[in-house]
Write an enzyme that holds these catalytic residues in place. Sequence first.
Site: not given
Length: 357
Positions: A217, A238, A292
């Site tokens: 990405k 993630d 994050h």
Amino acid sequence: MVSSDSVNSRVETLASSGIATIPKEYIRPKEELVNISDIFEQEKSTDGPQVPTIDLKEIDSENEKVRERCREELKKVAVDWGVMHLVNHGISDELMDRVRKAGKAFFDLPIEQKEKYANDQASGKIQGYGSKLANNASGQLEWEDYFFHLVYPEDKRDLSIWPQTPADYIEATAEYAKELRALATKVLRVLSLGLGLEEGRLEKEVGGLEELLLQMKINYYPVCPQPELALGVEAHTDVSALTFILHNMVPGLQLFYEGKWVTAKCVPNSIVMHIGDTIEILSNGKYKSILHRGMVNKEKVRISWAVFCEPPKEKIILKPLPETVSETEPPIFPPRTFAEHIQHKLFRKSQEALLNK
């Protein structure tokens, strides 16, 4: 033909329109705004903890003591932080520069040309050029456009949706994906040994050479007139096994560590690596998948190349490995397929991110 609606939905279009204030859909909730400040000042700061840098030069050294010291450092940071700058990772500066130049050249194309590669999330066509839809629980939009596609294994790629311009895009990206796949094997080997497992075990558990997918990405964060009100990517962990990130040396990555947001430095020629949820689950929480987010600014475009190493969606049941569980450390994650884990995250993502602030 490209519709004006799709062109107008791009953050790049909005950013280049000369607006002085951002639309309300991009303004983050009040509780998030209290800790958003100038990313350049934050990156310069030497106060508080800093994201560790791991030198992989000796990861396969013939000297056992030297090799073990390197591997132990990687393992320690995976346990403590779950994120690190990797240097001497074996991928040449020249290849990383080619990847960065090719990705930037694609985003430098006129928006009408990029729209030829547009994805269509509503119909399930997720690969291609896109912008975030308001499908997260908070209903907010993120200040980024992106290009998303599967880059490895080679037999699962759809080259028809890869950019034909610039000319080097396909060759540079394909070569980089192949090199990253080899790096993933090295890292997974060390993480396996760190859990007291055979060195090939974690790689096997996430799909092995045939089934572990690498999804790239490219995140494009245009300059933002009110960066103190927006986020490029909201707080999340993630879902991947591992994530590898290249960037164009513009700061923007922040990690939630020990109750505070820490801004990652820009370390030349490094690749940032995250431990993802998949490895956190298999290790029963011993390795950390860190919260994050991506910040924006009003001076420089930021571009990052994130490659997510993901297990097959339905084929593998993710759960703590038996060797990581004991009477004193019972399993802390329920068994789920990767697809089920993604669904679980979609429903809970925003609430968890807000609660963890």
